[in-house]
Design an enzyme around this catalytic site. Sequence first.
Site, PDB file in Angstrom:
ATOM      1  N   ARG A 195       0.851  -1.201   0.000  1.00 36.51           N
ATOM      2  CA  ARG A 195       0.000   0.000   0.000  1.00 36.51           C
ATOM      3  C   ARG A 195       0.882   1.245   0.000  1.00 36.51           C
ATOM      4  O   ARG A 195       1.983   1.225   0.547  1.00 36.51           O
ATOM      5  CB  ARG A 195      -0.952   0.009   1.176  1.00 36.51           C
TER       6      ARG A 195
ATOM      7  N   GLU B 266      -6.545   7.244   7.457  1.00 39.86           N
ATOM      8  CA  GLU B 266      -5.437   8.008   8.051  1.00 39.86           C
ATOM      9  C   GLU B 266      -4.837   8.988   7.034  1.00 39.86           C
ATOM     10  O   GLU B 266      -4.413  10.088   7.385  1.00 39.86           O
ATOM     11  CB  GLU B 266      -4.378   7.020   8.539  1.00 39.86           C
TER      12      GLU B 266
ATOM     13  N   ARG C 159      -5.347   5.627   0.416  1.00 36.28           N
ATOM     14  CA  ARG C 159      -4.455   4.494   0.653  1.00 36.28           C
ATOM     15  C   ARG C 159      -4.674   3.595  -0.550  1.00 36.28           C
ATOM     16  O   ARG C 159      -5.768   3.036  -0.718  1.00 36.28           O
ATOM     17  CB  ARG C 159      -4.801   3.767   1.955  1.00 36.28           C
TER      18      ARG C 159
ATOM     19  N   CYS D  30       0.939  10.871   9.460  1.00 34.19           N
ATOM     20  CA  CYS D  30       1.829  10.326  10.491  1.00 34.19           C
ATOM     21  C   CYS D  30       3.263  10.350   9.957  1.00 34.19           C
ATOM     22  O   CYS D  30       3.509   9.897   8.830  1.00 34.19           O
ATOM     23  CB  CYS D  30       1.423   8.893  10.814  1.00 34.19           C
TER      24      CYS D  30
ATOM     25  N   THR E  87       5.683   8.490  10.425  1.00 39.06           N
ATOM     26  CA  THR E  87       6.279   7.182  10.101  1.00 39.06           C
ATOM     27  C   THR E  87       6.092   6.830   8.630  1.00 39.06           C
ATOM     28  O   THR E  87       6.796   5.984   8.102  1.00 39.06           O
ATOM     29  CB  THR E  87       5.636   6.038  10.926  1.00 39.06           C
TER      30      THR E  87
ATOM     31  N   ARG F  90       3.987   0.569   2.608  1.00 41.82           N
ATOM     32  CA  ARG F  90       4.222  -0.605   3.446  1.00 41.82           C
ATOM     33  C   ARG F  90       3.928  -1.825   2.586  1.00 41.82           C
ATOM     34  O   ARG F  90       2.810  -1.997   2.100  1.00 41.82           O
ATOM     35  CB  ARG F  90       3.335  -0.610   4.694  1.00 41.82           C
TER      36      ARG F  90
ATOM     37  N   ARG G 226       4.367  -7.633  12.433  1.00 46.14           N
ATOM     38  CA  ARG G 226       3.062  -7.256  12.991  1.00 46.14           C
ATOM     39  C   ARG G 226       2.208  -8.514  13.106  1.00 46.14           C
ATOM     40  O   ARG G 226       2.527  -9.546  12.524  1.00 46.14           O
ATOM     41  CB  ARG G 226       2.314  -6.273  12.071  1.00 46.14           C
TER      42      ARG G 226
ATOM     43  N   GLU H   4      -1.707  -3.499  12.421  1.00 45.25           N
ATOM     44  CA  GLU H   4      -0.952  -2.824  13.464  1.00 45.25           C
ATOM     45  C   GLU H   4      -1.609  -3.006  14.836  1.00 45.25           C
ATOM     46  O   GLU H   4      -2.836  -3.014  14.936  1.00 45.25           O
ATOM     47  CB  GLU H   4      -0.947  -1.339  13.128  1.00 45.25           C
TER      48      GLU H   4
END
Length: 346
Positions: free
Chosen positions: A115, A214, A218, A260, A262, A269, A298, A303
Amino acid sequence: MPNNDFPVFGSTNNSLLKKHLTKEIYYSLNDLKTSSGFTLDQAIKSGVVNDGSNVGIYAGDLESYKIFAPIFDKIIADYHNFSTSDSHTSDLTPPESGWANPDPEGKYIISTRIRVGRNLADMPLGTAISKEQRDEIESKVSAILKGLTGELAGDYYPLAGMSEEDSTRLIEDHFLFKAGDKYLEAAGLNRDWPSGRGIFHNHDKTFLVLINEEDQLRIISMQNGGDIFQVFSRLSKAVAILSDAFSFLYNDHLGFITSCPTNLGTAMRASVHIKLPNLAKNMEIFEKITDEYFLQIRGIHGEHSESEEGIFDISNKRRLGISEVDLLQGLYDGVLALINMDKEAV
Ligand code: ADP
Ligand code: ARG
């Protein structure tokens, strides 16, 4: 003016925010606002109220990364090992040599998912967006997605009005995001829920786009088995089409801008769900290999979830200062090393 007091962190809070937020930094930034009206207190709320945070900070817009740089830069340096003078280069072109399937017999890898997150250049991030702006994004993005053809063609399913049965099935099948995530909640990312949110997927559910989670988009490619190259090629094709239709928030220092820190950089990811029954009994060796290849472990419900039945979600931990293609090479090498070690550890 906010001018609040320095936050009180719980004793079990091990977030990067708690580690790096000094009183000096806090009081030098706490009465500043970005042009979308985003403040330091909003940025850090998730990390302050959620002791389980690993990171604990979100941006409201691109400007947040500049105005609140004294805290963001420290957290970015710590998480990504990336300094303020470093730059980011994106490369989403599948290499001609491809990658062989690291598990051609299909004994270990159950599924592969890649993603990337994207946000629109002329909008605040989801943390600071208004309901009208969020709804506008949903209608523009879903309109383009509904026009896709061939392998990518599919339908858009808004969350508003979706039956509970359908949403539970989509979550259990690992397609849809769970509602009510406490980290996103505290960051202001669940405001006006479920309005403006939804999921597009193609007929085979191998290409999906989550809208206004988020990040505003995505973009996901996934399928059963371990053919990382095929999954990446599909993603790359879809991202190219969407990048022609929209202008995404990006700069040469931080790459693709995400809410975020990260996810900055590639915002990618890439993960495999993988069965490693022998390594599961020896987490020390398991983690030694994942550390060596910069991979993260994970649980299989994403998550903050646990592994079940010896199945793990293994993905790239790094996202910034390294290209998408190089990250996938690392995932391929690391997954091969894990499979070989699991074979030896009988
Ligand atoms: P992210 O979208 O940041 O990758 P999560 O870790 O929350 O966030 O994962 C989102 C969903 O995707 C979860 O349901 C998770 O189980 C699913 N998922 C992740 N990797 C895979 C994979 N390789 N195969 C199938 N499902 C996956
Ligand atoms: N804010 C959460 C934490 O600090 C999540 C961080 C990374 N994950 C994410 N989905 N952005 O633990």
